[in-house]
Design an enzyme around this catalytic site. Structure first.
Site, mmCIF file in Angstrom:
data_model
loop_
_atom_site.group_PDB
_atom_site.id
_atom_site.type_symbol
_atom_site.label_atom_id
_atom_site.label_comp_id
_atom_site.label_asym_id
_atom_site.label_seq_id
_atom_site.Cartn_x
_atom_site.Cartn_y
_atom_site.Cartn_z
ATOM 1 N N SER A 127 0.836 -1.197 0.000
ATOM 2 C CA SER A 127 0.000 0.000 0.000
ATOM 3 C C SER A 127 0.867 1.242 0.000
ATOM 4 O O SER A 127 1.879 1.308 0.697
ATOM 5 C CB SER A 127 -0.926 0.037 1.216
ATOM 6 O OG SER A 127 -1.692 1.227 1.217
ATOM 7 N N GLU A 188 -10.135 1.845 3.578
ATOM 8 C CA GLU A 188 -9.817 3.016 2.750
ATOM 9 C C GLU A 188 -11.063 3.544 2.035
ATOM 10 O O GLU A 188 -11.306 4.752 1.996
ATOM 11 C CB GLU A 188 -8.747 2.621 1.740
ATOM 12 C CG GLU A 188 -8.327 3.688 0.762
ATOM 13 C CD GLU A 188 -7.364 3.133 -0.273
ATOM 14 O OE1 GLU A 188 -7.617 3.327 -1.477
ATOM 15 O OE2 GLU A 188 -6.363 2.489 0.124
#
Length: 467
Positions: A127, A188
């Site tokens: 990420s 997210e």
């Protein structure tokens, strides 16, 4: 001289990972199915220890043993194709690392297939986007621990560093690494939608300008809401369109895309009875955004509330929005970490929740100030059932729920859609309710389907002849 690691797949992410590795002292071999991306990377090299190869066998043979190959290609069939092309040239003990957004069940299938051949396979969640890949992402490796330990010196070097610690830790067996990345992406989705809803209230209900809202987000980023997403939101709102001179946000089409990981998060939670309503609502919000033409037509047909809106004190209500956003984030992270906990128990993964929170502090998209608090909560109570009942967040929810309630109620009365803020409040109220209305559901199920029910006062299973 043999290379210490190889990278396959030289799109933006793969190229930046290779450059990152080279900058940390690794001798990197690179290969791409098509020559153009390899040549493009070569043109950017300025003395970095990266050697291009245009033949996959030559690429494999250039690596020191046990060979370590990092694959950065599109999830799905492309990964299977790369693995199939590598296997004929690999030996027992060699290692393949999949750094893409693969579904964790696909990772487990590939792990089993390669383990039978004596080849190590790691599913590695990455990420941080293209910048993180180059300067240091958050890294979530899953697979056999002894295999991970052979590549750990490289992975911990290229990871983001926070307070002298790498944002990389062994996650767990088989597909655990890709699972953690998948749920990270679900969190997210929710975090982004919550921020979008806060922006909507500030602009549509309080009537603030884009510039004023940018100032507010910058201020919030100095306090407990400090995070990467809050920071970039302020920067986004500052950006002017070069063509019109207007805020760029006002000319961007309101249709949101998604690449599948948010959907996978929701599907996995539904399949296993894990409540992730906020994450799922954020996914549905993207789906309904894609119905742009229908929404434009519906706006001319359907009406909202007829009541006039009262003027609101801007300073007071800006702070309510801050409280609501923080509460929403607490609930979204609580759902994500509950999904980690429940799935870990289901698969006997023993996921290190306190460490997962820590590796999210740097490099990754959901990095935020309060991840330190989340980590501490699991350090103090490793078997904590839900973040909401940890002392810190329980106290915060006591203080901030009023702001969330006010924003949701005002939004509903004003006709503003708040899928994730509403879902956060519903989740909070549902979770704190000791006796729910599910007793009526059970009675209904028993009435029409003889599904039976349990009693509060006596153990056992019961059925009633209701007619």
């Amino acid at each position: 001289m043999l290379q210490t690691i190889g990278v396959i797949g030289l799109g933006v992410m793969g190229s930046n990972i290779a450059l990152n590795m080279a900058s940390k002292g690794e001798q990197v071999a690179v290969y791409n199915y098509t020559r153009d991306l390899t040549d493009k990377l070569v043109q950017k090299l300025e003395g970095q220890s990266i050697t291009p190869y245009y033949d996959i066998e030559a690429f494999v043979q250039s690596l020191e043993t046990p060979r370590k190959i990092f694959v950065m290609v599109t999830a799905g069939k492309a990964i299977d194709s790369v693995v199939s092309s590598l296997v004929p040239f690999l030996e027992e003990g060699d290692i393949i690392m999949d750094g893409g957004n693969s579904h964790y069940e696909d990772t487990e299938r590939r792990y089993d297939e390669l383990k039978s051949k004596g080849i190590g396979y790691l599913g590695i969640g990455i990420s941080g986007g293209e910048v993180g890949a180059l300067t240091g992402p958050a890294i979530m490796p899953g697979g056999d621990k002894n295999v991970y330990e052979k590549v750990a010196p490289i992975l911990t070097k290229i990871a983001a560093q926070v307070e002298g610690e790498p944002c990389c830790v062994y996650i767990g067996p088989k597909g655990a690494g890709h699972f953690v990345k998948m749920v990270h992406n679900g969190i997210e989705y929710a975090d982004m939608q919550l921020i979008a809803e806060a922006y909507t209230f500030l602009r549509e209900r309080l009537g603030l300008s884009v510039e004023e809202i940018a100032d507010i987000f910058e201020t919030w980023n100095q306090g407990e809401l400090k995070s990467y997403l809050i920071e970039i939101t302020a920067e986004i709102l500052r950006k002017k369109d070069e063509i019109t001179g207007s805020p760029l946000i006002d000319v961007i089409l309101d249709k949101a895309g998604q690449k599948g990981t948010g959907k996978w998060t929701s599907i996995q939670s539904i399949d296993n009875g894990i409540p992730t309503s906020i994450i799922t609502e954020s996914l549905f919000a993207r789906y309904i955004s894609s119905l742009k033409e229908e929404r434009v037509l519906a706006e001319t047909i359907l009406t909202g509330p007829n009541e006039g809106q009262q003027n609101l004190d801007k300073n007071e209500w800006v702070d309510y929005v801050r409280q609501a956003l923080y509460m929403g984030k607490i609930c979204a992270y609580a759902q994500g970490f509950t999904q980690y906990k429940m799935t870990s128990e289901l698969y006997n993964w023993n996921l290190p929740l306190k460490d997962i929170a820590l590796i999210f502090r740097g490099g990754c998209i959901i990095r935020a100030k309060f991840l330190n608090i989340i980590s501490e909560a699991y350090k103090v109570q490793p078997n904590l059932a839900n973040l909401l009942i940890s002392p810190y967040f329980a106290e915060k929810s006591k203080d901030y729920q009023n702001g969330l309630r006010k924003i949701v109620c005002e939004g509903v009365q004003s006709g503003i859609s708040f899928p994730c803020l509403s879902a956060s409040l519903t989740y909070f109220d549902s979770y704190r309710t000791g006796i729910s209305n599910a007793n009526l559901l059970q009675a209904q199920r028993d009435y029409f389907g003889a599904h039976t029910y349990e009693r509060r006062d006596v153990e056992g299973t019961f059925h009633t002849n209701w007619q």
